[in-house]
Design a protein around this motif. Structure first.
Motif, PDB file in Angstrom:
ATOM      1  N   HIS A 141      38.569  15.475 -68.874  1.00 27.93           N
ATOM      2  CA  HIS A 141      38.938  14.590 -70.614  1.00 27.93           C
ATOM      3  C   HIS A 141      37.500  14.090 -71.152  1.00 27.93           C
ATOM      4  O   HIS A 141      37.578  13.993 -72.279  1.00 27.93           O
ATOM      5  CB  HIS A 141      39.681  13.555 -70.326  1.00 27.93           C
ATOM      6  N   ALA A 144      36.276   8.280 -71.455  1.00 28.84           N
ATOM      7  CA  ALA A 144      37.326   7.375 -71.528  1.00 28.84           C
ATOM      8  C   ALA A 144      37.140   6.559 -72.902  1.00 28.84           C
ATOM      9  O   ALA A 144      36.006   6.176 -73.275  1.00 28.84           O
ATOM     10  CB  ALA A 144      38.241   7.242 -70.197  1.00 28.84           C
ATOM     11  N   GLN A 154      44.402   4.274 -70.936  1.00 29.01           N
ATOM     12  CA  GLN A 154      44.080   6.121 -71.623  1.00 29.01           C
ATOM     13  C   GLN A 154      44.159   6.471 -69.755  1.00 29.01           C
ATOM     14  O   GLN A 154      44.696   7.449 -69.530  1.00 29.01           O
ATOM     15  CB  GLN A 154      42.874   6.256 -72.178  1.00 29.01           C
ATOM     16  N   LEU A 155      43.723   5.449 -68.907  1.00 32.27           N
ATOM     17  CA  LEU A 155      43.590   6.060 -67.628  1.00 32.27           C
ATOM     18  C   LEU A 155      45.653   6.949 -66.903  1.00 32.27           C
ATOM     19  O   LEU A 155      45.584   7.215 -66.661  1.00 32.27           O
ATOM     20  CB  LEU A 155      43.086   5.031 -67.256  1.00 32.27           C
ATOM     21  N   TRP A 158      46.656   9.611 -68.858  1.00 29.51           N
ATOM     22  CA  TRP A 158      46.352  10.587 -68.016  1.00 29.51           C
ATOM     23  C   TRP A 158      46.897  11.051 -66.421  1.00 29.51           C
ATOM     24  O   TRP A 158      47.872  11.675 -66.043  1.00 29.51           O
ATOM     25  CB  TRP A 158      45.270  10.610 -67.721  1.00 29.51           C
ATOM     26  N   GLU A 159      46.883  10.009 -65.672  1.00 28.37           N
ATOM     27  CA  GLU A 159      47.887   9.623 -64.665  1.00 28.37           C
ATOM     28  C   GLU A 159      49.004  10.158 -65.170  1.00 28.37           C
ATOM     29  O   GLU A 159      49.635  10.928 -63.813  1.00 28.37           O
ATOM     30  CB  GLU A 159      48.245   7.720 -63.817  1.00 28.37           C
ATOM     31  N   HIS A 161      51.051  12.027 -66.935  1.00 30.02           N
ATOM     32  CA  HIS A 161      50.408  13.090 -67.029  1.00 30.02           C
ATOM     33  C   HIS A 161      50.605  14.140 -65.780  1.00 30.02           C
ATOM     34  O   HIS A 161      50.977  15.163 -65.373  1.00 30.02           O
ATOM     35  CB  HIS A 161      49.396  14.239 -68.128  1.00 30.02           C
ATOM     36  N   SER A 162      49.397  13.720 -64.741  1.00 28.39           N
ATOM     37  CA  SER A 162      48.776  13.666 -63.451  1.00 28.39           C
ATOM     38  C   SER A 162      49.880  13.720 -62.303  1.00 28.39           C
ATOM     39  O   SER A 162      51.025  15.697 -61.973  1.00 28.39           O
ATOM     40  CB  SER A 162      47.994  13.306 -62.491  1.00 28.39           C
ATOM     41  N   GLN A 167      48.945  17.772 -62.026  1.00 35.04           N
ATOM     42  CA  GLN A 167      47.174  18.731 -62.708  1.00 35.04           C
ATOM     43  C   GLN A 167      46.265  17.163 -62.198  1.00 35.04           C
ATOM     44  O   GLN A 167      46.466  16.222 -62.450  1.00 35.04           O
ATOM     45  CB  GLN A 167      47.745  18.757 -64.177  1.00 35.04           C
ATOM     46  N   GLN A 169      42.993  15.501 -63.115  1.00 37.33           N
ATOM     47  CA  GLN A 169      42.845  14.778 -63.756  1.00 37.33           C
ATOM     48  C   GLN A 169      40.448  14.586 -63.836  1.00 37.33           C
ATOM     49  O   GLN A 169      40.509  13.836 -62.917  1.00 37.33           O
ATOM     50  CB  GLN A 169      42.556  13.219 -64.278  1.00 37.33           C
ATOM     51  N   LEU A 171      36.961  12.651 -65.374  1.00 40.65           N
ATOM     52  CA  LEU A 171      36.411  12.560 -66.535  1.00 40.65           C
ATOM     53  C   LEU A 171      35.181  12.405 -65.786  1.00 40.65           C
ATOM     54  O   LEU A 171      34.413  11.876 -64.926  1.00 40.65           O
ATOM     55  CB  LEU A 171      37.237  11.339 -67.040  1.00 40.65           C
TER      56      LEU A 171
END
Length: 238
Positions: A141, A144, A154-155, A158-159, A161-162, A167, A169, A171
């Motif tokens: 990414h 951030a 945002q973190l 992403w978590e 989504h992970s 997946q 992540q 950064l």
């Protein structure tokens, strides 16, 4: 007759180039007389480190900036289309990977120029290799948000989504803000999410550890001040 645009990795730190760049790549890079680089000063430091056939002042370095337009890039690459060989370097690591040099590579392909990538260090791949996290599904990414509240939000996104996609992540952060990023990761992510901190890869200060957030909270924070650091995390499946 096409020449070659050589994609030459540069170091991630102060380690000797023998440690991170193959001898054939060093020899090739030292013999070129024209480069495209994000920063001319950094490029000259790299060339001084590996050694060059000709004096540094005789090597042309075109500086790639956000203001560089397509016409300028075409002018830089025009001699390559006629048979010349030039190099493309990044600020650190592999050119054109999470790097503006990708625009130069795209232009080279449009012009029918041969593009040749050389083996060298990529913090993204090295960190992923050493993390023990999922190396088949991952997303880089970049940075951030700087604002603390937006960064935490945002973190966590992403978590989520992970967790859904299993997946990893990845950064980075500006080195002087590493401590703040680490603290936000610990305060924002779930206790069972695994976090890897990969500091100063390929240098004598290299340090890589992976723990759950809960485990990280039980030990002293690592020294990350002003050292290039990659953060990687993988949430448990939702």
């Amino acid at each position: 007759m096409s020449g070659v645009l050589h994609l030459i990795p540069v170091g991630l730190g102060t380690a000797s180039p023998e440690r991170w760049l193959p001898s054939d790549a060093r020899a090739l890079a030292g013999g070129l007389d024209t480069y495209i680089a994000e920063n001319a000063k950094t490029a000259r430091a790299f060339l001084k480190q590996i050694g060059t056939v000709r004096p540094l002042q005789e090597i042309t370095i075109h500086t790639l900036t956000p203001k560089t337009n397509a016409g300028e890039i075409q002018q830089w690459l025009a001699p390559v289309r006629d048979g010349k060989e030039i190099g493309l370097v990044s600020e650190a690591g592999c050119p054109a990977v999470a790097d503006p040099g990708a625009t130069v590579v795209a232009a080279a392909h449009r012009m029918g120029i041969i593009v040749r990538p050389w083996v060298g260090p990529s913090s993204i791949l090295l960190g992923l290799m050493a993390s023990g996290l999922d190396g088949q599904r991952f997303a880089f990414h970049g940075y951030a948000p700087v604002d603390p509240a937006e960064r935490a939000k945002q973190l966590r996104a992403w978590e989520q989504h992970s967790a859904r996609h299993h997946q990893t992540q990845l950064l980075i952060e500006t080195p002087y803000r590493n401590a703040a990023m680490f603290a936000t990761l610990l305060s924002s992510l779930r206790p069972d999410t695994r976090l890897c901190v990969a500091r100063s890869l390929t240098t004598d200060e290299e340090w890589v550890r992976t723990y759950s957030i809960a485990e990280w909270k039980k030990q002293p924070a690592p020294d990350l001040d002003k050292q290039p650091t990659l953060f990687l995390y993988l949430a448990q499946r939702a």
